[in-house]
Design a protein around this motif. Structure first.
Motif, PDB file in Angstrom:
ATOM      1  N   SER A 161     -30.647  25.702 -55.807  1.00  0.00           N
ATOM      2  CA  SER A 161     -31.455  24.681 -55.299  1.00  0.00           C
ATOM      3  C   SER A 161     -32.939  25.248 -54.884  1.00  0.00           C
ATOM      4  O   SER A 161     -32.809  26.184 -54.641  1.00  0.00           O
ATOM      5  N   PRO A 162     -34.111  24.236 -55.017  1.00  0.00           N
ATOM      6  CA  PRO A 162     -35.113  24.964 -54.608  1.00  0.00           C
ATOM      7  C   PRO A 162     -35.302  25.183 -53.113  1.00  0.00           C
ATOM      8  O   PRO A 162     -34.556  24.829 -52.237  1.00  0.00           O
ATOM      9  N   LEU A 163     -36.151  26.300 -52.703  1.00  0.00           N
ATOM     10  CA  LEU A 163     -36.405  26.723 -51.407  1.00  0.00           C
ATOM     11  C   LEU A 163     -37.034  25.786 -50.584  1.00  0.00           C
ATOM     12  O   LEU A 163     -36.949  25.748 -49.361  1.00  0.00           O
ATOM     13  N   VAL A 164     -38.016  25.099 -51.237  1.00  0.00           N
ATOM     14  CA  VAL A 164     -38.798  23.902 -50.670  1.00  0.00           C
ATOM     15  C   VAL A 164     -38.685  22.728 -51.543  1.00  0.00           C
ATOM     16  O   VAL A 164     -38.863  22.892 -53.049  1.00  0.00           O
ATOM     17  N   SER A 165     -38.296  21.693 -51.047  1.00  0.00           N
ATOM     18  CA  SER A 165     -38.152  20.365 -51.816  1.00  0.00           C
ATOM     19  C   SER A 165     -39.295  19.817 -51.723  1.00  0.00           C
ATOM     20  O   SER A 165     -39.916  19.357 -50.590  1.00  0.00           O
ATOM     21  N   GLN A 167     -39.122  16.500 -53.320  1.00  0.00           N
ATOM     22  CA  GLN A 167     -38.981  15.034 -53.366  1.00  0.00           C
ATOM     23  C   GLN A 167     -39.163  13.954 -52.201  1.00  0.00           C
ATOM     24  O   GLN A 167     -39.638  13.064 -52.158  1.00  0.00           O
ATOM     25  N   PRO A 168     -38.907  14.550 -51.045  1.00  0.00           N
ATOM     26  CA  PRO A 168     -39.385  13.805 -49.950  1.00  0.00           C
ATOM     27  C   PRO A 168     -40.448  13.474 -49.857  1.00  0.00           C
ATOM     28  O   PRO A 168     -41.019  12.481 -49.056  1.00  0.00           O
ATOM     29  N   ILE A 169     -41.351  14.082 -50.302  1.00  0.00           N
ATOM     30  CA  ILE A 169     -43.016  13.876 -50.310  1.00  0.00           C
ATOM     31  C   ILE A 169     -43.141  12.596 -50.935  1.00  0.00           C
ATOM     32  O   ILE A 169     -43.595  11.491 -50.467  1.00  0.00           O
ATOM     33  N   GLY A 170     -42.672  12.439 -52.434  1.00  0.00           N
ATOM     34  CA  GLY A 170     -43.122  11.363 -53.022  1.00  0.00           C
ATOM     35  C   GLY A 170     -42.259  10.133 -52.340  1.00  0.00           C
ATOM     36  O   GLY A 170     -42.765   8.806 -52.289  1.00  0.00           O
ATOM     37  N   ALA A 171     -40.904  10.092 -51.815  1.00  0.00           N
ATOM     38  CA  ALA A 171     -40.246   9.070 -51.154  1.00  0.00           C
ATOM     39  C   ALA A 171     -40.853   8.549 -49.827  1.00  0.00           C
ATOM     40  O   ALA A 171     -40.993   7.150 -49.819  1.00  0.00           O
ATOM     41  N   LEU A 172     -41.484   9.410 -49.181  1.00  0.00           N
ATOM     42  CA  LEU A 172     -42.176   9.000 -48.154  1.00  0.00           C
ATOM     43  C   LEU A 172     -43.488   8.268 -48.417  1.00  0.00           C
ATOM     44  O   LEU A 172     -44.095   7.331 -47.903  1.00  0.00           O
ATOM     45  N   GLN A 173     -44.191   8.646 -49.571  1.00  0.00           N
ATOM     46  CA  GLN A 173     -45.426   7.827 -50.004  1.00  0.00           C
ATOM     47  C   GLN A 173     -45.104   6.468 -50.313  1.00  0.00           C
ATOM     48  O   GLN A 173     -45.462   5.663 -49.879  1.00  0.00           O
ATOM     49  N   ALA A 174     -43.918   6.489 -51.290  1.00  0.00           N
ATOM     50  CA  ALA A 174     -43.465   5.095 -51.768  1.00  0.00           C
ATOM     51  C   ALA A 174     -43.178   4.187 -50.623  1.00  0.00           C
ATOM     52  O   ALA A 174     -43.654   3.038 -50.522  1.00  0.00           O
ATOM     53  N   ARG A 175     -42.483   4.698 -49.754  1.00  0.00           N
ATOM     54  CA  ARG A 175     -41.860   3.945 -48.496  1.00  0.00           C
ATOM     55  C   ARG A 175     -43.221   3.399 -47.477  1.00  0.00           C
ATOM     56  O   ARG A 175     -43.189   2.430 -46.840  1.00  0.00           O
ATOM     57  N   HIS A 176     -44.281   4.438 -47.398  1.00  0.00           N
ATOM     58  CA  HIS A 176     -45.386   3.850 -46.605  1.00  0.00           C
ATOM     59  C   HIS A 176     -46.235   2.671 -47.488  1.00  0.00           C
ATOM     60  O   HIS A 176     -46.554   1.804 -46.615  1.00  0.00           O
ATOM     61  N   LEU A 177     -46.108   2.637 -48.631  1.00  0.00           N
ATOM     62  CA  LEU A 177     -46.945   1.612 -49.306  1.00  0.00           C
ATOM     63  C   LEU A 177     -45.967   0.185 -49.580  1.00  0.00           C
ATOM     64  O   LEU A 177     -46.308  -0.742 -49.749  1.00  0.00           O
ATOM     65  N   ALA A 294     -48.964  14.972 -44.741  1.00  0.00           N
ATOM     66  CA  ALA A 294     -49.344  16.300 -44.266  1.00  0.00           C
ATOM     67  C   ALA A 294     -48.040  17.196 -44.027  1.00  0.00           C
ATOM     68  O   ALA A 294     -47.106  16.429 -43.616  1.00  0.00           O
ATOM     69  N   ARG A 295     -48.094  18.424 -44.513  1.00  0.00           N
ATOM     70  CA  ARG A 295     -46.855  19.211 -44.352  1.00  0.00           C
ATOM     71  C   ARG A 295     -47.368  20.384 -43.289  1.00  0.00           C
ATOM     72  O   ARG A 295     -48.321  20.728 -42.980  1.00  0.00           O
ATOM     73  N   ASP A 296     -46.269  20.846 -42.788  1.00  0.00           N
ATOM     74  CA  ASP A 296     -46.506  21.948 -41.832  1.00  0.00           C
ATOM     75  C   ASP A 296     -46.107  23.284 -42.605  1.00  0.00           C
ATOM     76  O   ASP A 296     -44.974  23.613 -42.545  1.00  0.00           O
ATOM     77  N   THR A 297     -47.262  23.863 -43.201  1.00  0.00           N
ATOM     78  CA  THR A 297     -46.997  24.842 -43.912  1.00  0.00           C
ATOM     79  C   THR A 297     -46.547  26.293 -43.265  1.00  0.00           C
ATOM     80  O   THR A 297     -45.976  27.215 -43.596  1.00  0.00           O
ATOM     81  N   ALA A 298     -46.920  26.265 -41.916  1.00  0.00           N
ATOM     82  CA  ALA A 298     -46.371  27.341 -41.118  1.00  0.00           C
ATOM     83  C   ALA A 298     -44.949  27.461 -41.164  1.00  0.00           C
ATOM     84  O   ALA A 298     -44.381  28.277 -41.129  1.00  0.00           O
ATOM     85  N   VAL A 299     -44.354  26.247 -40.850  1.00  0.00           N
ATOM     86  CA  VAL A 299     -42.941  26.232 -40.727  1.00  0.00           C
ATOM     87  C   VAL A 299     -42.397  26.720 -42.139  1.00  0.00           C
ATOM     88  O   VAL A 299     -41.357  27.277 -42.163  1.00  0.00           O
ATOM     89  N   ASP A 324     -39.314  21.209 -43.548  1.00  0.00           N
ATOM     90  CA  ASP A 324     -40.645  20.981 -42.815  1.00  0.00           C
ATOM     91  C   ASP A 324     -40.850  19.367 -42.327  1.00  0.00           C
ATOM     92  O   ASP A 324     -40.883  18.717 -43.201  1.00  0.00           O
ATOM     93  N   GLU A 325     -41.578  19.177 -41.214  1.00  0.00           N
ATOM     94  CA  GLU A 325     -41.650  17.821 -40.931  1.00  0.00           C
ATOM     95  C   GLU A 325     -42.913  17.324 -41.893  1.00  0.00           C
ATOM     96  O   GLU A 325     -43.958  17.922 -41.827  1.00  0.00           O
ATOM     97  N   LEU A 326     -42.718  15.996 -42.250  1.00  0.00           N
ATOM     98  CA  LEU A 326     -43.724  15.522 -42.951  1.00  0.00           C
ATOM     99  C   LEU A 326     -44.237  14.304 -42.356  1.00  0.00           C
ATOM    100  O   LEU A 326     -43.546  13.547 -41.427  1.00  0.00           O
ATOM    101  N   LEU A 327     -45.777  14.208 -42.294  1.00  0.00           N
ATOM    102  CA  LEU A 327     -46.641  13.342 -41.412  1.00  0.00           C
ATOM    103  C   LEU A 327     -47.490  12.451 -42.007  1.00  0.00           C
ATOM    104  O   LEU A 327     -47.839  12.979 -42.965  1.00  0.00           O
ATOM    105  N   ILE A 328     -47.497  11.266 -41.878  1.00  0.00           N
ATOM    106  CA  ILE A 328     -48.696  10.455 -42.872  1.00  0.00           C
ATOM    107  C   ILE A 328     -49.662  10.431 -41.557  1.00  0.00           C
ATOM    108  O   ILE A 328     -49.753   9.911 -40.449  1.00  0.00           O
ATOM    109  N   ARG A 329     -50.857  10.717 -42.334  1.00  0.00           N
ATOM    110  CA  ARG A 329     -52.300  10.716 -41.732  1.00  0.00           C
ATOM    111  C   ARG A 329     -53.028   9.209 -42.140  1.00  0.00           C
ATOM    112  O   ARG A 329     -53.373   9.117 -43.289  1.00  0.00           O
ATOM    113  N   VAL A 330     -52.445   8.267 -41.337  1.00  0.00           N
ATOM    114  CA  VAL A 330     -52.930   6.830 -41.714  1.00  0.00           C
ATOM    115  C   VAL A 330     -54.407   6.636 -41.495  1.00  0.00           C
ATOM    116  O   VAL A 330     -55.107   6.699 -40.488  1.00  0.00           O
TER     117      VAL A 330
END
Length: 334
Positions: A161-165, A167-177, A294-299, A324-330
């Motif tokens: 499995s990937p160490l960093v996923s 997919q959640p980024i695209g899913a969050l974008q779609a759900r926001h729109l 936005a991603r928390d690259t430090a995490v 890592d926690e994903l946040l939307i900068r609206v």
């Protein structure tokens, strides 16, 4: 020392009035050695006065590995987010006493095999997958840990499995729109090397659309120029039903979509809503200001370093991706 030669452990031994073995035991913190504290202090003070620096090569020969983690960069532009991640990985590995050294595969760089054979790192962390024979050759050469952020073959040949996923980024974008928009588009980058990131993000958009009962997203490749991006915008608006919201691969592609809208005399979000990824510094300066993930690259950096260190120390590593926690900068584009 004033003759320009490298200070050796023999010099430290003479300065401290002890044997070279004692110097080695003290400076390398060898356990179970009954050396008086006063002697240890004398050795450290002598080493400090002489400016003695232990040889990394000698230490590698003695311990069987170096303290280097080799980071393999694909042929991607090293821009804000990737540069920031490299800095944070450097800091995260330093906290564990490891040195993070990066190598880019962009032409005309030396072949990867030449690099790891020369450096003999303790571990290799690749931002992109590499061929199975290369990974097998590294392990056969004694490199203990070979990992890839976005999936690589394990020693038994099975996919990891990937160490960093992504997919959640695209899913969050779609759900926001998804509120005011029922037909979504996806702005795909025109650099093939980015497929390892773009494809799973697109998969996330597709999965969210399916769960929401939306049509399949309308995928169009968007170049980084206004006229080319305008062609993609025309296609989205002419679709049946028309696309009203676009999930872009990253902020650069999202800014190109905004430029394409401007080229046609249109504007987001009135004519087409746009959301990016990465929250680069120029996102808030766009016209209109860009909504982005936005991603928390430090995490991410700390999590990756922890996985590598655990593997080096023989501890069981987690199978799940680093979270890592994903946040939307609206902002005003969506």
């Amino acid at each position: 020392m004033s003759d320009g030669r490298r200070v050796t452990s023999a010099d430290v031994a003479r300065e401290a009035g002890v044997s070279r073995a004692t110097v080695s035991y003290v400076l390398n913190a060898v356990p179970h050695q009954k050396i008086p504290e006063a002697t240890r202090q004398r050795v450290w003070e002598a080493a400090d006065r002489l400016g003695y620096a232990p040889s990394a090569a000698a230490r590698a020969l003695r311990t069987g590995r170096s303290e280097i983690v080799l980071g393999l960069l694909p042929d991607w532009p090293i821009e804000h987010v990737l540069g920031h991640l490299i800095q944070q990985l450097t800091n995260a590995f330093a906290e564990h006493g490891l040195t993070f050294v990066v190598h880019s595969s962009s032409h005309p760089a030396r072949p990867l095999r030449d690099i790891w054979k020369t450096m003999t790192p303790a571990a290799v962390l690749a931002l992109q997958d590499f061929a199975d024979p290369e990974a097998e050759a590294m392990r056969a050469a004694g490199i203990e840990v070979v990992m890839a952020m976005h999936g690589a073959a394990a020693p038994d040949g099975e996919a990891q499995s990937p160490l960093v996923s992504e997919q959640p980024i695209g899913a969050l974008q779609a759900r926001h729109l998804a509120g005011p928009h029922r037909r979504l588009g996806y702005a795909y980058p025109d650099l093939p090397g980015l497929d390892v990131l773009a494809q799973p993000r697109l998969d996330g958009v597709r999965k969210a659309c399916a769960e929401l009962g939306f049509p399949e997203p309308d995928v169009r490749t968007v170049p980084l120029d206004g006229a080319g991006a305008a062609e993609a915008v025309r296609g989205w608006l002419a679709a049946d039903p028309p696309v009203t919201g676009v999930c872009a691969f990253n902020d650069d592609i999202a800014l190109a979509v905004l430029a394409g809208l401007h080229h046609l005399g249109l504007r987001a979000p009135r004519d087409l809503a746009v959301i990016g990824v990465d929250d680069i510094p120029t996102a808030s300066l766009a016209q209109p200001p860009l909504t982005t993930v936005a991603r928390d690259t430090a995490v991410i950096a700390r999590g990756l370093a922890r996985r590598v260190v655990d593997a080096l120390q023989g501890r069981e590593t987690l199978a799940a991706p680093v979270r890592d926690e994903l946040l939307i900068r609206v902002r005003e584009s969506a």
